[in-house]
Write an enzyme that holds these catalytic residues in place. Sequence first.
Site, PDB file in Angstrom:
ATOM      1  N   ARG A  21      99.302 -13.876 -22.764  1.00  0.00           N
ATOM      2  CA  ARG A  21      99.623 -14.868 -21.729  1.00  0.00           C
ATOM      3  C   ARG A  21      99.647 -14.239 -20.338  1.00  0.00           C
ATOM      4  O   ARG A  21     100.486 -14.594 -19.515  1.00  0.00           O
ATOM      5  CB  ARG A  21     100.986 -15.533 -22.004  1.00  0.00           C
ATOM      6  CG  ARG A  21     100.997 -16.484 -23.158  1.00  0.00           C
ATOM      7  CD  ARG A  21     100.532 -17.872 -22.703  1.00  0.00           C
ATOM      8  NE  ARG A  21     100.662 -18.830 -23.787  1.00  0.00           N
ATOM      9  CZ  ARG A  21     101.713 -19.637 -23.945  1.00  0.00           C
ATOM     10  NH1 ARG A  21     102.700 -19.650 -23.069  1.00  0.00           N
ATOM     11  NH2 ARG A  21     101.769 -20.455 -24.957  1.00  0.00           N
ATOM     12  N   ARG A  34      95.967 -24.625 -11.227  1.00  0.00           N
ATOM     13  CA  ARG A  34      96.346 -25.731 -12.098  1.00  0.00           C
ATOM     14  C   ARG A  34      96.541 -27.007 -11.286  1.00  0.00           C
ATOM     15  O   ARG A  34      96.149 -28.092 -11.724  1.00  0.00           O
ATOM     16  CB  ARG A  34      97.629 -25.393 -12.863  1.00  0.00           C
ATOM     17  CG  ARG A  34      97.913 -26.414 -13.949  1.00  0.00           C
ATOM     18  CD  ARG A  34      99.158 -26.108 -14.716  1.00  0.00           C
ATOM     19  NE  ARG A  34     100.350 -26.225 -13.888  1.00  0.00           N
ATOM     20  CZ  ARG A  34     101.587 -26.211 -14.367  1.00  0.00           C
ATOM     21  NH1 ARG A  34     101.788 -26.061 -15.654  1.00  0.00           N
ATOM     22  NH2 ARG A  34     102.611 -26.327 -13.560  1.00  0.00           N
ATOM     23  N   ASP A  71      93.427 -22.830 -24.640  1.00  0.00           N
ATOM     24  CA  ASP A  71      94.617 -22.953 -25.477  1.00  0.00           C
ATOM     25  C   ASP A  71      94.179 -23.094 -26.928  1.00  0.00           C
ATOM     26  O   ASP A  71      93.086 -23.597 -27.201  1.00  0.00           O
ATOM     27  CB  ASP A  71      95.462 -24.165 -25.057  1.00  0.00           C
ATOM     28  CG  ASP A  71      96.865 -24.043 -25.622  1.00  0.00           C
ATOM     29  OD1 ASP A  71      97.687 -23.342 -25.014  1.00  0.00           O
ATOM     30  OD2 ASP A  71      97.117 -24.601 -26.700  1.00  0.00           O
ATOM     31  N   TYR A 147     101.226 -27.735 -35.747  1.00  0.00           N
ATOM     32  CA  TYR A 147     101.198 -28.672 -34.614  1.00  0.00           C
ATOM     33  C   TYR A 147     100.593 -30.013 -35.022  1.00  0.00           C
ATOM     34  O   TYR A 147     101.024 -31.072 -34.564  1.00  0.00           O
ATOM     35  CB  TYR A 147     100.396 -28.086 -33.448  1.00  0.00           C
ATOM     36  CG  TYR A 147     101.176 -27.057 -32.660  1.00  0.00           C
ATOM     37  CD1 TYR A 147     102.168 -27.449 -31.760  1.00  0.00           C
ATOM     38  CD2 TYR A 147     100.938 -25.701 -32.818  1.00  0.00           C
ATOM     39  CE1 TYR A 147     102.896 -26.507 -31.042  1.00  0.00           C
ATOM     40  CE2 TYR A 147     101.657 -24.747 -32.101  1.00  0.00           C
ATOM     41  CZ  TYR A 147     102.640 -25.166 -31.216  1.00  0.00           C
ATOM     42  OH  TYR A 147     103.356 -24.241 -30.512  1.00  0.00           O
TER      43      TYR A 147
HETATM   44  O1  CP3 Z   1      96.937 -15.195 -22.833  1.00  0.00           O
HETATM   45  C1  CP3 Z   1      96.319 -15.781 -21.932  1.00  0.00           C
HETATM   46  O2  CP3 Z   1      96.461 -15.495 -20.708  1.00  0.00           O
HETATM   47  C2  CP3 Z   1      95.252 -16.793 -22.320  1.00  0.00           C
HETATM   48  C3  CP3 Z   1      95.671 -18.131 -22.389  1.00  0.00           C
HETATM   49  C4  CP3 Z   1      96.513 -18.692 -23.521  1.00  0.00           C
HETATM   50  C5  CP3 Z   1      97.289 -19.857 -23.330  1.00  0.00           C
HETATM   51  N1  CP3 Z   1      97.765 -20.252 -24.535  1.00  0.00           N
HETATM   52  C6  CP3 Z   1      97.478 -20.519 -22.039  1.00  0.00           C
HETATM   53  C7  CP3 Z   1      98.640 -21.416 -21.874  1.00  0.00           C
HETATM   54  C8  CP3 Z   1      96.623 -18.351 -24.867  1.00  0.00           C
HETATM   55  C9  CP3 Z   1      96.049 -17.148 -25.604  1.00  0.00           C
HETATM   56  C10 CP3 Z   1      97.412 -19.355 -25.495  1.00  0.00           C
HETATM   57  C11 CP3 Z   1      97.693 -19.389 -26.945  1.00  0.00           C
HETATM   58  C12 CP3 Z   1      98.700 -20.323 -27.444  1.00  0.00           C
HETATM   59  N2  CP3 Z   1      98.927 -21.625 -27.097  1.00  0.00           N
HETATM   60  C13 CP3 Z   1      99.581 -20.016 -28.528  1.00  0.00           C
HETATM   61  C14 CP3 Z   1      99.590 -18.721 -29.287  1.00  0.00           C
HETATM   62  C15 CP3 Z   1     100.239 -17.615 -28.542  1.00  0.00           C
HETATM   63  C16 CP3 Z   1     101.736 -17.723 -28.433  1.00  0.00           C
HETATM   64  O3  CP3 Z   1     102.191 -17.780 -27.272  1.00  0.00           O
HETATM   65  O4  CP3 Z   1     102.411 -17.720 -29.440  1.00  0.00           O
HETATM   66  C17 CP3 Z   1     100.364 -21.162 -28.764  1.00  0.00           C
HETATM   67  C18 CP3 Z   1     101.450 -21.299 -29.804  1.00  0.00           C
HETATM   68  C19 CP3 Z   1      99.918 -22.169 -27.854  1.00  0.00           C
HETATM   69  C20 CP3 Z   1     100.409 -23.579 -27.762  1.00  0.00           C
HETATM   70  C21 CP3 Z   1     101.020 -23.857 -26.454  1.00  0.00           C
HETATM   71  N3  CP3 Z   1     100.317 -23.905 -25.257  1.00  0.00           N
HETATM   72  C22 CP3 Z   1     102.379 -24.127 -26.161  1.00  0.00           C
HETATM   73  C23 CP3 Z   1     103.488 -24.164 -27.187  1.00  0.00           C
HETATM   74  C24 CP3 Z   1     102.472 -24.339 -24.767  1.00  0.00           C
HETATM   75  C25 CP3 Z   1     103.669 -24.772 -23.985  1.00  0.00           C
HETATM   76  C26 CP3 Z   1     104.675 -23.669 -23.830  1.00  0.00           C
HETATM   77  C27 CP3 Z   1     104.806 -23.298 -22.398  1.00  0.00           C
HETATM   78  O5  CP3 Z   1     104.850 -22.078 -22.124  1.00  0.00           O
HETATM   79  O6  CP3 Z   1     104.871 -24.201 -21.541  1.00  0.00           O
HETATM   80  C28 CP3 Z   1     101.193 -24.146 -24.221  1.00  0.00           C
HETATM   81  C29 CP3 Z   1     100.827 -24.240 -22.790  1.00  0.00           C
HETATM   82  C30 CP3 Z   1     100.127 -23.063 -22.187  1.00  0.00           C
HETATM   83  N4  CP3 Z   1      99.091 -22.392 -22.737  1.00  0.00           N
HETATM   84  C31 CP3 Z   1     100.387 -22.537 -20.890  1.00  0.00           C
HETATM   85  C32 CP3 Z   1      99.452 -21.510 -20.687  1.00  0.00           C
HETATM   86  C33 CP3 Z   1      99.255 -20.671 -19.461  1.00  0.00           C
HETATM   87  C34 CP3 Z   1     101.424 -23.060 -19.900  1.00  0.00           C
HETATM   88  C35 CP3 Z   1     100.910 -24.357 -19.412  1.00  0.00           C
HETATM   89  C36 CP3 Z   1     101.252 -24.653 -17.984  1.00  0.00           C
HETATM   90  O7  CP3 Z   1     100.536 -24.208 -17.084  1.00  0.00           O
HETATM   91  O8  CP3 Z   1     102.235 -25.398 -17.798  1.00  0.00           O
END
Ligand code: CP3
Length: 340
Positions: A21, A34, A71, A147
């Site tokens: 992330r 964003r 994602d 999910y």
């Molecule tokens: O690592 C990176 O920089 C690449 C991008 C990446 C994102 N999601 C961007 C993201 C990666 C590799 C993921 C994987 C992901 N997504 C996982 C597996 C990794 C982990 O963290 O366990 C999971 C479970 C998800 C599902 C997901 N996406 C959730 C539960 C959420 C919301 C949680 C939160 O932090 O708000 C997301 C949103 C998400 N995916 C964001 C980002 C940058 C935040 C969204 C925003 O900008 O508000």
Amino acid sequence: MIFIDACKRKETPYTPIWMMRQAGRYLEEYREARKEAGSFLDLCFNSKLASEVTLQPVDILDVDAAIIFSDILVVPLEMGLPLEFVSGEGPRFGEVIRDKNSVLGLKKDAYKNLSYVYDTLCDVRKKLDKQKALIGFCGSPWTLATYMIEGEGSKTYAHSKKMLYTQPDVLHTLLATLTEELKGYLDMQIKSGANAVMVFDSWAGALEREAYLEFSWRYMKEIASHIKKQSPEIPVMLFPKGIGSYLDKIDGDFDVFGVDWGTPLEMAKAHLGHKYVLQGNLEPSRLYDRGAMEEGVDRILGVMGKTPGHIFNLGHGMLPDLPRENAKALVQMVREKTKR
Ligand code: CP3
């Protein structure tokens, strides 16, 4: 590429580092992109902006690898489940999978519709420094299934586990369907420029050991074997979070094992260090404090040393309010302390 050499246990000038992330809300440049895109999902669909956001942490932090910005949930989205990200709450699907018919109703070959991801990969690989690696990724079948079954994030995974124990054949059908999609998806990511691929099994730790091996690890291994057969030169990284006590059961044809922060690194090294390169595992919250960060780094390097076999990373994703100066300092610190 230093990162790819390290995945193959070759000698490198220092231990490479990137952060799960690493693109995200702790960077104001990300927040601006964003906003320009409109929403998080619109950012994923917009290859130009997604490509910019992918490159931000490489430019700002100087990490050794970029991970494609997307994602894990775009796969179930393209399989036909309407998805939205509710601000402050996370992802939510407009339909859920709870029975055989809903599994059979999912769209096949959905990975062919993910051209926005492939376009982003092509664009990033063109712009990225030749010495830096580009990582492609997907969620594990089990984590995606939770999910799709729950409809949103969950603390108990009650619907998923109910399906596991009352309709195991339905769950296996769903997991096998996802596995086929994910093989095609990672193949296409590699064709589009990914130099390595990673499978995130974020909710691995929700399952007891036997259930984990049967309903998740087995499918992770199947995806890994497929990639190793199709693209033997591409490193495969698996990250099952929360299964530190099952490490003696871990096997399969892949290159890098991602260690989460809850698993003592010496334990992972004892069980897996001879077979797999280990990636990890700084507790992300240590980045709130410089001293705590350095203490964590020293502890990790004390276990892994400077010999090949380690890639530095966090033990889970960056948090939205971590100070970017500390993330930057972490990269320099690891590079300095591991210089050969
Ligand atoms: O690592 C990176 O920089 C690449 C991008 C990446 C994102 N999601 C961007 C993201 C990666 C590799 C993921 C994987 C992901 N997504 C996982 C597996 C990794 C982990 O963290 O366990 C999971 C479970 C998800 C599902 C997901 N996406 C959730 C539960 C959420 C919301 C949680 C939160 O932090 O708000 C997301 C949103 C998400 N995916 C964001 C980002 C940058 C935040 C969204 C925003 O900008 O508000």
